[in-house]
Design a protein around this motif. Structure first.
Motif, PDB file in Angstrom:
ATOM      1  N   LYS A 100     155.318  -5.404  85.568  1.00 13.83           N
ATOM      2  CA  LYS A 100     154.253  -6.389  85.334  1.00 13.83           C
ATOM      3  C   LYS A 100     154.733  -7.784  85.699  1.00 13.83           C
ATOM      4  CE  LYS A 100     155.255  -6.742  80.339  1.00 13.83           C
ATOM      5  NZ  LYS A 100     154.674  -6.566  78.984  1.00 13.83           N
ATOM      6  N   VAL A 115     155.172 -11.794  85.771  1.00 13.91           N
ATOM      7  CA  VAL A 115     155.211 -12.938  84.863  1.00 13.91           C
ATOM      8  C   VAL A 115     155.571 -14.193  85.650  1.00 13.91           C
ATOM      9  CG1 VAL A 115     155.804 -11.617  82.792  1.00 13.91           C
ATOM     10  CG2 VAL A 115     157.640 -12.526  84.238  1.00 13.91           C
ATOM     11  N   GLU A 123     152.945 -13.884  80.681  1.00 11.50           N
ATOM     12  CA  GLU A 123     152.314 -12.753  81.337  1.00 11.50           C
ATOM     13  C   GLU A 123     151.029 -13.208  82.034  1.00 11.50           C
ATOM     14  OE1 GLU A 123     151.802  -9.321  78.900  1.00 11.50           O
ATOM     15  OE2 GLU A 123     153.795  -9.456  78.015  1.00 11.50           O
TER      16      GLU A 123
END
Length: 251
Positions: A14, A16, A27
């Motif tokens: 993910k 960031v 995030e």
């Protein structure tokens, strides 16, 4: 702007946004779930990520602690890498090599992540294709390349200021705490290395190109710990550090 990919249960992690001092991150799944998704729509996504980056620095954006050990390579896998293909190890993962591996060598250098690039692009036009800069490490065993790794953080070129490709930023490569003997290859224009990579075929957004800038090579042995980083002109780490111990697979 500084970007990183945190490990999660997916292949691509993910995305960031990371603070300039590499201590905090935010995030941004509501903007782009992964770095590749951001690169695929960079013209739209990048300004939104930049606003988050401003908020991270000002304190107006919610953040959490950034730990380099939690980061994957910014692109855990890429469509194209001049050092080879396939997935990449995390910047703090152990380097697991086959039993009996010998003639182990490392090559470290600055690398570029590009946007879409047409085949046979002119060098003058290729410069605008540089979206992000990061550190790259290639481990080879004998005649074959074994593992590629990238720094925890990738940065937009403006983070490096003018003249970043002139060789005035030193690549620091250490084995067991001691500096490797190596040196810069001198000036390498980003546009020229991108144009060379696109000489025969187009490059897709998310392609990674080795520049040769700061290129350092040296030998490794099982049990060695390798650390690669680059500091800015004030002595602060730009990309975070690649730090890996060479081990035999299964041990």
């Amino acid at each position: 702007m500084k970007l990183a990919t945190l490990k999660d249960s997916t292949r691509d992690g993910k995305l960031v946004v990371v603070s300039k001092d590499l201590t905090r991150c935010s995030e941004v799944g509501h903007i782009a779930r992964t770095l590749q998704a951001a690169l695929d729509d960079w013209a739209y996504v990048a300004p939104r990520l930049q606003q988050v980056a401003i908020g991270v620095e000002s304190g107006s954006q919610p953040t959490m602690r950034f730990h380099e050990h939690d980061a994957a390579s910014p692109l855990p896998r890429a469509f194209f890498w001049t050092g080879g293909s396939g997935g990449f190890s995390g910047p703090r993962d152990s380097l697991s090599l086959v039993e009996g591996a010998s003639d182990i060598a490392v090559t470290a250098q600055l690398a570029l992540i590009t946007g879409d690039v047409e085949a046979q692009v002119a060098s003058a036009d290729a410069k605008d294709a540089v979206l992000l800069v990061l550190l790259a490490s290639d481990i080879s065993v004998g005649e074959g390349r074994a593992v590629s790794t990238f720094s925890p953080v990738a940065v937009t070129p403006d983070e490096l200021r003018e003249g970043w490709n002139s060789g005035d930023l030193s690549l620091l490569v250490r084995r067991n705490g001691k500096a490797f003997d190596g040196g810069s290859n001198g000036k390498q224009e980003p546009a020229s290395v991108i144009a060379a990579a696109a000489a025969l075929h187009p490059l897709l957004a998310g392609s990674i190109i080795g520049t040769g800038l700061g290129k350092t090579e040296g030998a490794l042995s099982i049990g060695d710990t390798l650390r690669i980083e680059m500091n800015d002109r004030t002595g602060h780490s730009i990309f975070g550090a690649i730090e890996q111990t060479v081990k035999t697979r299964g041990k």
